[in-house]
Scaffold this motif. Structure first.
Motif, PDB file in Angstrom:
ATOM      1  N   PHE A 127      11.857  42.851  43.059  1.00 52.98           N
ATOM      2  CA  PHE A 127      11.717  44.293  43.207  1.00 52.98           C
ATOM      3  C   PHE A 127      10.481  44.588  44.047  1.00 52.98           C
ATOM      4  N   VAL A 128      10.493  45.724  44.708  1.00 51.45           N
ATOM      5  CA  VAL A 128       9.348  46.181  45.480  1.00 51.45           C
ATOM      6  C   VAL A 128       9.225  47.692  45.288  1.00 51.45           C
ATOM      7  N   GLY A 129       8.000  48.180  45.260  1.00 49.25           N
ATOM      8  CA  GLY A 129       7.788  49.615  45.050  1.00 49.25           C
ATOM      9  C   GLY A 129       6.327  49.958  45.108  1.00 49.25           C
ATOM     10  N   GLY A 130       6.002  51.204  44.762  1.00 48.49           N
ATOM     11  CA  GLY A 130       4.623  51.673  44.809  1.00 48.49           C
ATOM     12  C   GLY A 130       4.574  53.122  45.239  1.00 48.49           C
ATOM     13  N   PRO A 131       3.384  53.684  45.445  1.00 41.04           N
ATOM     14  CA  PRO A 131       3.250  55.086  45.819  1.00 41.04           C
ATOM     15  C   PRO A 131       4.035  55.499  47.057  1.00 41.04           C
ATOM     16  N   ALA A 132       4.048  54.663  48.091  1.00 44.19           N
ATOM     17  CA  ALA A 132       4.791  55.020  49.303  1.00 44.19           C
ATOM     18  C   ALA A 132       6.254  55.277  48.972  1.00 44.19           C
ATOM     19  N   TYR A 133       6.792  54.505  48.027  1.00 46.04           N
ATOM     20  CA  TYR A 133       8.197  54.622  47.645  1.00 46.04           C
ATOM     21  C   TYR A 133       8.440  55.889  46.822  1.00 46.04           C
ATOM     22  N   TYR A 134       7.557  56.157  45.819  1.00 43.90           N
ATOM     23  CA  TYR A 134       7.829  57.366  45.020  1.00 43.90           C
ATOM     24  C   TYR A 134       7.431  58.642  45.755  1.00 43.90           C
ATOM     25  N   ILE A 135       6.547  58.547  46.731  1.00 41.87           N
ATOM     26  CA  ILE A 135       6.233  59.725  47.549  1.00 41.87           C
ATOM     27  C   ILE A 135       7.439  60.099  48.402  1.00 41.87           C
ATOM     28  N   GLU A 136       8.083  59.086  48.983  1.00 38.93           N
ATOM     29  CA  GLU A 136       9.261  59.374  49.818  1.00 38.93           C
ATOM     30  C   GLU A 136      10.454  59.818  48.973  1.00 38.93           C
ATOM     31  N   LYS A 137      10.722  59.101  47.883  1.00 38.43           N
ATOM     32  CA  LYS A 137      11.932  59.358  47.106  1.00 38.43           C
ATOM     33  C   LYS A 137      11.834  60.606  46.228  1.00 38.43           C
ATOM     34  N   ALA A 138      10.746  60.731  45.505  1.00 37.21           N
ATOM     35  CA  ALA A 138      10.636  61.828  44.538  1.00 37.21           C
ATOM     36  C   ALA A 138      10.109  63.114  45.165  1.00 37.21           C
ATOM     37  N   LEU A 139       9.236  62.990  46.169  1.00 37.25           N
ATOM     38  CA  LEU A 139       8.678  64.179  46.809  1.00 37.25           C
ATOM     39  C   LEU A 139       9.339  64.499  48.142  1.00 37.25           C
ATOM     40  N   ASN A 140      10.176  63.572  48.617  1.00 31.52           N
ATOM     41  CA  ASN A 140      10.870  63.752  49.898  1.00 31.52           C
ATOM     42  C   ASN A 140       9.878  63.973  51.040  1.00 31.52           C
ATOM     43  N   LEU A 141       8.793  63.203  51.021  1.00 34.04           N
ATOM     44  CA  LEU A 141       7.757  63.309  52.050  1.00 34.04           C
ATOM     45  C   LEU A 141       7.569  61.953  52.723  1.00 34.04           C
ATOM     46  N   ARG A 142       8.513  61.592  53.559  1.00 36.47           N
ATOM     47  CA  ARG A 142       8.465  60.297  54.238  1.00 36.47           C
ATOM     48  C   ARG A 142       7.157  60.119  55.020  1.00 36.47           C
ATOM     49  N   TRP A 143       6.717  61.162  55.707  1.00 41.12           N
ATOM     50  CA  TRP A 143       5.515  61.049  56.532  1.00 41.12           C
ATOM     51  C   TRP A 143       4.269  60.733  55.691  1.00 41.12           C
ATOM     52  N   LEU A 144       4.210  61.316  54.497  1.00 38.17           N
ATOM     53  CA  LEU A 144       3.062  61.056  53.631  1.00 38.17           C
ATOM     54  C   LEU A 144       3.143  59.648  53.039  1.00 38.17           C
ATOM     55  N   GLY A 145       4.379  59.225  52.746  1.00 39.75           N
ATOM     56  CA  GLY A 145       4.570  57.856  52.266  1.00 39.75           C
ATOM     57  C   GLY A 145       4.149  56.842  53.324  1.00 39.75           C
ATOM     58  N   VAL A 146       4.493  57.125  54.575  1.00 43.37           N
ATOM     59  CA  VAL A 146       4.110  56.252  55.687  1.00 43.37           C
ATOM     60  C   VAL A 146       2.588  56.217  55.832  1.00 43.37           C
ATOM     61  N   THR A 147       1.955  57.391  55.718  1.00 39.55           N
ATOM     62  CA  THR A 147       0.493  57.470  55.812  1.00 39.55           C
ATOM     63  C   THR A 147      -0.166  56.620  54.732  1.00 39.55           C
ATOM     64  N   PHE A 148       0.351  56.748  53.495  1.00 40.65           N
ATOM     65  CA  PHE A 148      -0.198  55.961  52.394  1.00 40.65           C
ATOM     66  C   PHE A 148       0.011  54.477  52.643  1.00 40.65           C
ATOM     67  N   ALA A 149       1.215  54.102  53.087  1.00 40.57           N
ATOM     68  CA  ALA A 149       1.531  52.689  53.324  1.00 40.57           C
ATOM     69  C   ALA A 149       0.591  52.085  54.363  1.00 40.57           C
ATOM     70  N   ILE A 150       0.284  52.852  55.401  1.00 44.65           N
ATOM     71  CA  ILE A 150      -0.642  52.367  56.436  1.00 44.65           C
ATOM     72  C   ILE A 150      -2.046  52.214  55.858  1.00 44.65           C
ATOM     73  N   LEU A 151      -2.484  53.226  55.094  1.00 44.75           N
ATOM     74  CA  LEU A 151      -3.830  53.202  54.508  1.00 44.75           C
ATOM     75  C   LEU A 151      -4.018  52.029  53.553  1.00 44.75           C
ATOM     76  N   ILE A 152      -3.041  51.812  52.651  1.00 48.09           N
ATOM     77  CA  ILE A 152      -3.210  50.739  51.661  1.00 48.09           C
ATOM     78  C   ILE A 152      -3.096  49.367  52.318  1.00 48.09           C
ATOM     79  N   SER A 153      -2.272  49.265  53.360  1.00 45.40           N
ATOM     80  CA  SER A 153      -2.150  47.988  54.070  1.00 45.40           C
ATOM     81  C   SER A 153      -3.471  47.620  54.736  1.00 45.40           C
ATOM     82  N   ILE A 154      -4.123  48.637  55.324  1.00 43.92           N
ATOM     83  CA  ILE A 154      -5.429  48.405  55.946  1.00 43.92           C
ATOM     84  C   ILE A 154      -6.490  48.166  54.871  1.00 43.92           C
TER      85      ILE A 154
END
Length: 462
Positions: A127-154
């Motif tokens: 399984f894989v998941g985290g804030p980027a996933y629940y931001i996109e799925k539950a809040l329907n904010l793909r752009w914010l999920g992408v922003t978070f994913a970039i930030l946490i990866s860095i």
């Protein structure tokens, strides 16, 4: 470099002096009341669930292994070097604020990790998941999920890992006189051998290292504290008086202690930051709340046991008054003053175990989010190489700038995650109510999303 450093310092001052203190304490209070202080009333249940999770699973990652991945990231240089830095800069009162942010933040940790489980995705046997996933799925904010994913990866795979390797190289240089350049090469090779093996190898390694390192370090510190048992009551009084004393109020020292305690406490326990949900999502459990509770226990393990051990060690020995020492060197000096020259060597070994496991756990947080951004294997391998290069860079970089950069990125991703979990907190509460309802009926809780009115984006729970 001087110009960049001044910008980082300016932004950190705004984030940590005002924004994050309000957000973290506010969110912790909100979730504590919303869940009726789940972090305290279900403490026994957390221990039971952790014990049950040690049995493992045939495919994928067990609850205990997921706990170890998140604990590997939490229990790192923040516990030894970060706590020492907080006490040296903010004084003994910083320890009180470190405790407070952990006790309140544990409720935030429960909410974010439950959400991480709820909105996870299946990838093969894992399984894989985290804030980027629940931001996109539950809040329907793909752009914010992408922003978070970039930030946490860095933040994790690159910046935080440079902090971990930085501390390892300083510790080994002080204890053994080993060149920091050699340490960089060794860490590059060892980490590469593990992270290119995938989540199963990562889980297998950290589930063995984490219990050993925590018990080893805490046991030695407890022996030293027992040797200085008559000083312990005075240390408690020192922490409280330094956090609230009139002298500190008059001199403005309380603000410094608060900022350092919260900053280093968050760096260590990561409650509300949005990192642990990535590990929580990997676990095979029958109910999201099970892993939410297990991850809450990880916060207590990190701050109330390991961080407090370091804080008491430094305060009992008085090494924090030595202005010539900084970070991990303070902790090494504290042990050396009690058990001789072996203390420096012992801390170097502990730092290696703590920080190396963190390198692996931190990397996985980045991997989970790179997979969110793209399923192309090329980008994942490129990220792995970048991670290894930053580990090598951190081994030879200056301490101050690396820590400040970590603070900035940590603050930015925390703001996004706190926003998301505040909006989704009621869903985590519904999951908790469902769990407790089944427990009251004598059942081993099994979750079905439709039971709490969820029908979309929860494919793993239909």
């Amino acid at each position: 470099m001087v110009f960049i450093s001044s910008i980082v310092d300016f932004l950190n001052n705004i984030l940590w002096s005002y924004v994050l203190i309000i957000l973290l304490i506010g969110a912790g209070l909100l979730f504590s009341f919303q869940t009726k202080f789940v972090q305290f009333r279900l403490l026994k249940e957390m221990v039971v669930l952790l014990k049950e999770g040690t049995g493992g699973v045939k495919n994928g990652v067990s609850s205990f292994q997921a706990f170890c991945i998140s604990t590997a990231s939490r229990v790192g240089t923040g516990n030894l070097a970060g706590v020492a830095l907080a006490v040296a800069i903010g004084g003994p009162g910083a320890v009180f604020w470190m405790w407070l942010i952990a006790l309140l933040g544990a409720a935030s940790a429960f909410v974010e990790s439950t959400l991480g489980q709820l909105y996870k995705e299946k990838r093969g046997d894992n399984f894989v998941g985290g804030p980027a996933y629940y931001i996109e799925k539950a809040l329907n904010l793909r752009w914010l999920g992408v922003t978070f994913a970039i930030l946490i990866s860095i933040t994790y795979g690159l910046v935080f890992n440079s902090v971990q390797s930085n501390t390892i190289s300083f510790a080994f240089n002080r204890a053994f006189g080993l060149s920091r350049g050699y340490v960089a090469i060794i860490l590059f090779i060892m980490t590469g051998l593990i992270i290119f093996g995938g989540i199963k190898r990562i889980a297998g390694v950290v589930s063995k290292i984490v219990p050993i390192m925590a018990v080893l370090y805490v046991s030695v510190v407890f022996v030293i504290l027992a040797m200085n048992i008559t000083k312990i009551p005075g240390i408690f009084m020192l922490i409280i008086s330094d956090a609230f004393g009139p002298k500190q109020f008059a001199g403005g020292a309380i603000g410094i202690a608060m900022m350092q305690g919260i900053k280093r406490g968050l760096f260590s326990n990561e409650a509300g930051m949005g990192s642990a949900p990535n590990a929580a999502a990997t676990a095979h459990v029958s109910h999201p709340v099970k892993q939410g509770l297990v991850q809450t226990l990880s916060v207590f393990t990190d701050t109330m046991i390991v961080c407090s051990s370091t804080a008491f060690l430094i305060l009992v020995t008085g090494t924090y008054k030595n202005s010539d020492l900084s970070g991990i060197q303070l902790t090494q000096e504290a042990l050396t003053s009690q058990i001789g020259s072996f203390g420096s060597v012992f801390i170097a070994i502990c730092i290696f175990l703590f920080a190396f496991s963190s390198l692996i756990g931190n990397y996985y947080y980045g991997e989970a989010n790179i997979q969110f951004l793209s399923k192309n294997k090329f980008y994942l391998n490129l990220y792995r190489l970048s991670c290894l290069l930053m580990i090598a860079f951190g081994s030879i970089a200056k301490l101050g700038f690396v820590w400040n950069l970590a603070d900035l990125f940590m603050g930015l991703m925390t703001i996004i995650n706190i926003y998301a979990i505040i909006r989704l907190g009621k869903i985590a509460k519904l999951c908790l109510d469902d769990y407790l309802s089944q427990k009251a009926q004598g059942k081993d809780p099994v979750f079905k999303a439709e039971n709490i009115g969820l029908t979309e984006h929860v494919d793993c729970w239909k």
